[in-house]
Motif scaffolding. Structure first.
Motif, mmCIF file in Angstrom:
data_model
loop_
_atom_site.group_PDB
_atom_site.id
_atom_site.type_symbol
_atom_site.label_atom_id
_atom_site.label_comp_id
_atom_site.label_asym_id
_atom_site.label_seq_id
_atom_site.Cartn_x
_atom_site.Cartn_y
_atom_site.Cartn_z
ATOM 1 N N PRO A 160 0.787 -1.209 0.000
ATOM 2 C CA PRO A 160 0.000 0.000 0.000
ATOM 3 C C PRO A 160 0.826 1.270 0.000
ATOM 4 O O PRO A 160 0.410 2.287 -0.485
ATOM 5 N N ARG A 161 2.007 1.237 0.582
ATOM 6 C CA ARG A 161 2.850 2.409 0.655
ATOM 7 C C ARG A 161 4.279 1.952 0.839
ATOM 8 O O ARG A 161 4.559 1.078 1.613
ATOM 9 N N VAL A 162 5.223 2.498 0.062
ATOM 10 C CA VAL A 162 6.620 2.090 0.178
ATOM 11 C C VAL A 162 7.270 2.909 1.269
ATOM 12 O O VAL A 162 7.241 4.135 1.262
ATOM 13 N N ASN A 179 0.119 -3.229 17.763
ATOM 14 C CA ASN A 179 -0.294 -1.917 17.263
ATOM 15 C C ASN A 179 -0.276 -1.847 15.746
ATOM 16 O O ASN A 179 0.304 -0.936 15.154
ATOM 17 N N ARG A 180 -0.916 -2.808 15.108
ATOM 18 C CA ARG A 180 -1.059 -2.804 13.662
ATOM 19 C C ARG A 180 -2.387 -3.442 13.307
ATOM 20 O O ARG A 180 -3.067 -4.004 14.171
ATOM 21 N N GLU A 181 -2.751 -3.362 12.032
ATOM 22 C CA GLU A 181 -3.984 -3.972 11.541
ATOM 23 C C GLU A 181 -3.686 -5.360 11.001
ATOM 24 O O GLU A 181 -3.046 -5.491 9.946
ATOM 25 N N PRO A 182 -4.092 -6.420 11.688
ATOM 26 C CA PRO A 182 -3.914 -7.767 11.119
ATOM 27 C C PRO A 182 -4.615 -7.859 9.773
ATOM 28 O O PRO A 182 -5.686 -7.280 9.564
ATOM 29 N N GLY A 183 -3.981 -8.562 8.849
ATOM 30 C CA GLY A 183 -4.543 -8.683 7.516
ATOM 31 C C GLY A 183 -3.966 -7.689 6.529
ATOM 32 O O GLY A 183 -4.278 -7.737 5.345
ATOM 33 N N ALA A 184 -3.092 -6.804 6.986
ATOM 34 C CA ALA A 184 -2.433 -5.835 6.121
ATOM 35 C C ALA A 184 -0.974 -6.223 5.922
ATOM 36 O O ALA A 184 -0.412 -7.007 6.678
ATOM 37 N N SER A 185 -0.364 -5.667 4.892
ATOM 38 C CA SER A 185 1.063 -5.881 4.676
ATOM 39 C C SER A 185 1.859 -5.414 5.885
ATOM 40 O O SER A 185 1.481 -4.442 6.557
#
Length: 248
Positions: free
Chosen positions: A7-9, A180-186
């Motif tokens: 999604p973002r480098v 502190n992140r969204e599971p299922g995301a890169s």
């Protein structure tokens, strides 16, 4: 298995691991990790059951065991040698009807200043707790993991570490720790659900031979072994902290 488009480098500065990986500091748009008080660290996983706590895992005390979800059948246990040490040991456990069974022991590095119950961005500590493992990625092709895998040039690691060791290749393989992140995301996703002061970008990644900013590093071969071993259907978690903390 899912291969995503990043999604973002992330941007990385020479001589340090910044922004997304290895406990990088807050960047624009980042949030922070939850307030992981010793009695209730932020977990991206279901509430555990008493039955799960009753299962024995070497070195883990009742409070730590109670945090492991009842449906977990794989646990990556990272045990720091001391609360202020960057040296740790990793053991992967598989749970069967007969109980937990240990795999091989792997040497590892954690954060420069050891471990903390209350992680903040840039504090050079690894967070203590039990966290789910849902997403992986790296600069190299997917080796065949059952976790979702994001291959991207964004997994860059230039510069040198705290002991002058080159960081090149550290992010060839990574597994995002759901702190502190969204599971299922890169792993490269910058979303920090609880705000920016509490860090993020805590990964398992290839060991560069020295302390990290907050991640856990193991050898390239062992990272590949771990990627091949983890199975989402077995609801894997990482249990991480220093010896005394995990024994609580």
């Amino acid at each position: 298995m899912i291969t995503r488009t990043t999604p973002r480098v992330a941007l990385f500065a020479a001589a340090s691991l910044l922004v997304t990986g290895c406990g990088g500091g807050a960047a624009a748009g980042e949030g922070t990790a939850p307030a992981a008080a010793p009695a209730a660290p932020a977990l991206a996983s279901p509430r555990p059951s008493v039955e799960a706590a009753a299962q024995h895992l070497p070195g883990l005390g009742p409070r730590t065991l109670a945090r492991i979800p009842s449906d977990t059948r794989q646990a990556v246990v990272v045990t720091g040698h001391a609360d202020d040490s960057p040296v740790s040991t990793v053991v992967v456990y598989e749970r069967t009807d007969a109980g937990w069974h240990a795999g091989p022991r792997w040497p590892a590095h954690n954060a420069l200043r050891g471990w903390t119950d209350l992680h903040h961005a840039g504090d050079l500590h690894s967070p203590i707790g039990v966290f789910t493992l849902t997403d992986a990625g790296g600069k190299l092709p997917d080796p065949g993991t059952r976790l979702s895998y994001d291959r991207s040039a964004g997994f860059a690691s230039p510069g040198t570490g705290f002991e002058g060791e080159p960081l090149t290749g550290s992010f060839d393989y990574v597994i995002a720790i759901d702190y502190n992140r969204e599971p299922g995301a890169s792993p490269l996703d910058w979303t920090r659900p609880l705000g920016a002061g509490r860090g993020g970008g805590i990964w398992l990644h290839v060991d560069h031979g020295g302390p990290t900013h907050g991640c856990v590093g193991i050898s390239r071969d062992h990272m590949k072994d771990l990627l091949l071993a983890l199975d989402p259907d077995r609801h894997p978690v990482v249990v991480m902290g220093d010896t005394k903390s995990l024994a609580r």
